[in-house]
Enzyme design. Structure first.
Site, mmCIF file in Angstrom:
data_model
loop_
_atom_site.group_PDB
_atom_site.id
_atom_site.type_symbol
_atom_site.label_atom_id
_atom_site.label_comp_id
_atom_site.label_asym_id
_atom_site.label_seq_id
_atom_site.Cartn_x
_atom_site.Cartn_y
_atom_site.Cartn_z
ATOM 1 N N ASP A 1 26.890 60.683 38.558
ATOM 2 C CA ASP A 1 25.766 61.049 39.437
ATOM 3 C C ASP A 1 26.321 61.580 40.758
ATOM 4 O O ASP A 1 27.120 60.925 41.428
ATOM 5 C CB ASP A 1 24.906 59.807 39.681
ATOM 6 C CG ASP A 1 23.577 60.138 40.364
ATOM 7 O OD1 ASP A 1 22.598 59.442 40.080
ATOM 8 O OD2 ASP A 1 23.528 61.054 41.194
ATOM 9 N N ASP B 1 21.586 66.572 38.641
ATOM 10 C CA ASP B 1 22.854 66.071 39.190
ATOM 11 C C ASP B 1 23.405 64.842 38.482
ATOM 12 O O ASP B 1 24.250 64.152 39.011
ATOM 13 C CB ASP B 1 22.708 65.787 40.694
ATOM 14 C CG ASP B 1 22.158 64.407 40.981
ATOM 15 O OD1 ASP B 1 21.300 63.942 40.213
ATOM 16 O OD2 ASP B 1 22.604 63.793 41.962
ATOM 17 N N GLU B 2 22.924 64.574 37.259
ATOM 18 C CA GLU B 2 23.499 63.420 36.560
ATOM 19 C C GLU B 2 23.610 63.666 35.063
ATOM 20 O O GLU B 2 22.834 64.428 34.489
ATOM 21 C CB GLU B 2 22.694 62.131 36.826
ATOM 22 C CG GLU B 2 21.297 62.190 36.328
ATOM 23 C CD GLU B 2 20.480 60.947 36.639
ATOM 24 O OE1 GLU B 2 20.948 59.831 36.403
ATOM 25 O OE2 GLU B 2 19.339 61.146 37.097
HETATM 26 P P1 TTP Z 1 19.334 61.716 43.141
HETATM 27 O O1 TTP Z 1 20.563 61.643 42.313
HETATM 28 O O2 TTP Z 1 18.255 60.734 42.919
HETATM 29 O O3 TTP Z 1 19.706 61.627 44.680
HETATM 30 P P2 TTP Z 1 20.945 62.180 45.463
HETATM 31 O O4 TTP Z 1 21.939 62.833 44.576
HETATM 32 O O5 TTP Z 1 20.411 63.036 46.568
HETATM 33 O O6 TTP Z 1 21.529 60.873 46.118
HETATM 34 P P3 TTP Z 1 22.405 59.708 45.451
HETATM 35 O O7 TTP Z 1 23.722 59.774 46.146
HETATM 36 O O8 TTP Z 1 21.672 58.456 45.785
HETATM 37 O O9 TTP Z 1 22.500 60.006 43.996
HETATM 38 O O10 TTP Z 1 18.681 63.153 43.001
HETATM 39 C C1 TTP Z 1 19.452 64.349 42.858
HETATM 40 C C2 TTP Z 1 18.808 65.514 43.592
HETATM 41 O O11 TTP Z 1 17.488 65.722 43.108
HETATM 42 C C3 TTP Z 1 18.658 65.275 45.059
HETATM 43 O O12 TTP Z 1 19.813 65.670 45.793
HETATM 44 C C4 TTP Z 1 17.450 66.091 45.408
HETATM 45 C C5 TTP Z 1 16.620 66.101 44.168
HETATM 46 N N1 TTP Z 1 15.486 65.157 44.339
HETATM 47 C C6 TTP Z 1 14.256 65.661 44.798
HETATM 48 O O13 TTP Z 1 14.124 66.862 45.011
HETATM 49 N N2 TTP Z 1 13.225 64.769 44.993
HETATM 50 C C7 TTP Z 1 13.362 63.414 44.755
HETATM 51 O O14 TTP Z 1 12.400 62.643 44.967
HETATM 52 C C8 TTP Z 1 14.620 62.918 44.267
HETATM 53 C C9 TTP Z 1 14.815 61.440 44.013
HETATM 54 C C10 TTP Z 1 15.646 63.826 44.078
HETATM 55 MG MG MG Z 2 22.605 61.853 42.826
#
Ligand code: TTP
Ligand code: MG
Length: 394
Positions: free
Chosen positions: A6, A100-101
């Site tokens: 992730d 992103d995962e």
């Molecule tokens: P996530 O992996 O949930 O968040 P992140 O990568 O920003 O942070 P973390 O380090 O905690 O993993 O989501 C991935 C991307 O998806 C995030 O950068 C932006 C997008 N996203 C949105 O647009 N709206 C949302 O509500 C969420 C949770 C994510």
């Molecule tokens: Mg993330």
């Protein structure tokens, strides 16, 4: 082993990489209007309590000097593609689950790339070198634990949950962290005084089914560290099953076993035809009053022999207290792996593992004869006495 990768603060990190002035700053990727919500917050902004899905006006109240950057989805999609390409260099079994995962099944990759930790470090290094981004990686023998693990040491973290630590980990894993346990389920958990995933073991299968419906059985499995969900990619099919509606309802153990054997043989044959091994066996029982239960268990090793599937099915049925007659019985297998992929065998194989391997050889011979001459030519002695059931396979 399964890895869950992730990216850290994905959209925000991409913006910080592309614009050095934004590095080290509290920023959010978001629209600029009063009604906008935060897509993601940089880790600097998270220190103020800002998080994804927060209304922008609220984020500005928490951090008045917050930098707001408009997103560029096309750019993030390009980065996402490159990340998935890197992951695919380690195993063909990569399942992207969001931008992103991704999950990766790395069983069999150890000889080429090293231990799960070494593989994770190589991925991190390559992602940093080629994309200038960091990610967090979780490693565990099952999918849901890999996902939970990747979140433990964010950002730029790596967490490994070994087979021998699973029980201990589950005992103290807050139930709200379990994927699928949302607000509604949480209210029921609180009412039942369930705080950790391990507490689920206290509940009987009947209570679980009554309180959580279909999810009850999954929760029971997760509390035992079992997650049959395979990593997608090459093998996308979720299960193979076979069930028999009986001409008359039955309750005698010998008859039940006979039916289980017929189902196990059918399922085993379908499994071997695909060249797969399975790691999970389940049974389905429909009683004379049409109520239905399912039970499942992880097998001790990867199997494809009908005998191994049958033995697991019998163990599962033996655990059910049978008070009503049965009108339908079924056997299913899931959690697949390609037979051609190298499997890590135990250093000292136990007698069951050896017996299963021998049965698989017998099964392959029988399958070959059945393919050539039809399904009625060879049958196990116990089955030849009675074979007037209707078999349905899925
Ligand atoms: P996530 O992996 O949930 O968040 P992140 O990568 O920003 O942070 P973390 O380090 O905690 O993993 O989501 C991935 C991307 O998806 C995030 O950068 C932006 C997008 N996203 C949105 O647009 N709206 C949302 O509500 C969420 C949770 C994510
Ligand atoms: Mg993330």
């Amino acid at each position: 082993m399964i890895l869950h990768v992730d990216m850290d603060a994905f959209f925000a990190s991409v913006e910080q990489r592309d614009n050095p002035q934004l590095r080290g700053k509290a920023l959010v990727v978001s629209g600029h209007s009063k009604r906008s919500v935060v897509s993601t917050a940089s880790y600097e902004a998270r220190k103020f309590g800002i998080h994804s899905a927060m209304p922008l006006f609220q984020a500005l109240q928490l951090c008045p000097h917050l930098t707001i950057v408009s997103g560029n989805r096309e750019k993030y999609v390009q980065d996402s593609k490159k990340i998935m390409e890197i992951l695919s260099q380690f195993t063909p079994l990569v399942e992207p689950v969001s931008i992103d995962e991704a999950y990766m099944d790395i069983r069999g990759c150890e000889t080429l790339f090293g231990s799960p930790q070494q593989i994770a470090m190589k991925i991190k290094h390559q992602v940093a070198q080629e994309l200038g981004l960091t990610c967090s990686i979780g490693a565990a023998p099952v999918r849901f634990l890999a996902k939970i693990a990747s979140d433990i040491n964010k950002p730029n973290g790596f967490t490994l949950i070994n087979e021998e630590h699973i029980e201990e980990f589950i005992k103290i894993l807050p139930i709200g962290k379990v994927p699928g346990v949302g607000k509604r389920a949480m209210a029921t958990m609180t009412a039942l005084n369930i705080q950790f995933l391990g507490d689920i073991k206290r509940l009987t299968p009947e209570v679980l089914e009554r309180k959580f419906g279909k999810m009850g059985q999954r929760l029971s499995e997760l509390s035992q560290g079992i997650d049959p969900t395979p990593v997608g990619g090459c093998i996308s099919r979720k299960s193979i099953s076979s069930e028999i509606t009986l001409p008359q309802d039955i309750i005698a153990s010998a008859e039940i076993k006979q039916v289980l054997l017929a189902c196990a043989q059918r399922v085993g044959r379908d499994l071997r035809k695909k060249g797969w091994l399975c790691r999970h066996v389940s049974i389905k029982i429909k009683f004379s009053d049409f109520t239905q239960i399912t039970r499942g268990k992880k097998t001790t090793s990867w199997v494809s022999s009908s005998k191994a599937i049958y033995d697991e099915a019998v163990t599962l049925v033996d655990r059910v207290s049978l008070k009503k007659k049965i009108r339908l019985l079924g056997v299913g297998v899931s959690d697949f792996m390609d037979e051609s992929k190298p499997i890590q065998m135990s250093l000292i194989p136990d007698p069951t593992e050896i017996a299963n391997a021998q049965w698989e050889t017998v099964d392959h011979t029988v399958d070959a004869v059945l393919d050539k001459f039809g399904t009625n030519v060879i049958q196990k002695a116990t089955l030849s006495r009675r074979n007037n059931f209707q078999i349905e396979s899925t």
